[in-house]
Design a protein around this motif. Structure first.
Motif, short mmCIF file in Angstrom:
data_model
loop_
_atom_site.label_atom_id
_atom_site.label_comp_id
_atom_site.label_asym_id
_atom_site.label_seq_id
_atom_site.Cartn_x
_atom_site.Cartn_y
_atom_site.Cartn_z
N ALA A 118 51.03 43.98 44.12
CA ALA A 118 49.77 43.43 44.64
C ALA A 118 49.07 44.44 45.57
O ALA A 118 47.85 44.61 45.49
N THR B 67 45.48 46.19 44.81
CA THR B 67 44.39 46.18 45.78
C THR B 67 43.87 47.60 46.02
O THR B 67 42.66 47.83 46.05
N ARG C 289 42.14 46.51 41.28
CA ARG C 289 42.48 45.78 40.06
C ARG C 289 43.11 44.45 40.44
O ARG C 289 43.61 44.28 41.54
N SER C 290 43.15 43.54 39.48
CA SER C 290 43.92 42.31 39.66
C SER C 290 45.39 42.64 39.48
O SER C 290 45.74 43.70 38.93
N ASN D 143 47.41 41.18 37.48
CA ASN D 143 47.65 41.19 36.04
C ASN D 143 47.24 42.53 35.43
O ASN D 143 48.00 43.13 34.64
#
Length: 87
Positions: free
Chosen positions: A20, A24, A28-29, A31
Motif C-alpha cells: 500500500a 501510494t 497507483r491503487s 490492486n
C-alpha cells in the motif's frame, strides 16, 4: 476491454501495508500495484505475459523502472564483447 480475472488474495498485514505504501508512492491503487509487481516479477524471470489483443489494454510496464545493469541477464558488458585481437 477484456474481462479481468477476479482473485481472492490473503496477505500478511505487514506485506499489505508495504504494498500500500509502494502503491501510494507510485500513485497507483493497491490492486494496480500488485499487478505491476507480478508483471515485473514475470518479466524478471523471463516469463512475460502475452500481449493482450483487446483495445486499450497494455502489458507494458511503465518506463520509470530502474535500467538494467551489466549484471542483469540479457545484457552484455563491454569486456565480455571485446573485439580486440589476441596477443
Amino acid at each position: 476491454m477484456a474481462e479481468r480475472k477476479k482473485l481472492l488474495l490473503r496477505l500478511d498485514p505487514q506485506v499489505y501495508d508495504a504494498v500500500a505504501r509502494w502503491a501510494t508512492d507510485d500513485l497507483r491503487s493497491v490492486n494496480a500495484q500488485i499487478e505491476y509487481a507480478l508483471r515485473l516479477a514475470l518479466r524478471t524471470v523471463g516469463r512475460p505475459p502475452k500481449p493482450s489483443t483487446a483495445p486499450g489494454t497494455s502489458t507494458e510496464l511503465d518506463t520509470t523502472t530502474e535500467p538494467q545493469t551489466s549484471d542483469d541477464p540479457g545484457t552484455t558488458s563491454e569486456s565480455a564483447t571485446s573485439t580486440e585481437p589476441d596477443g
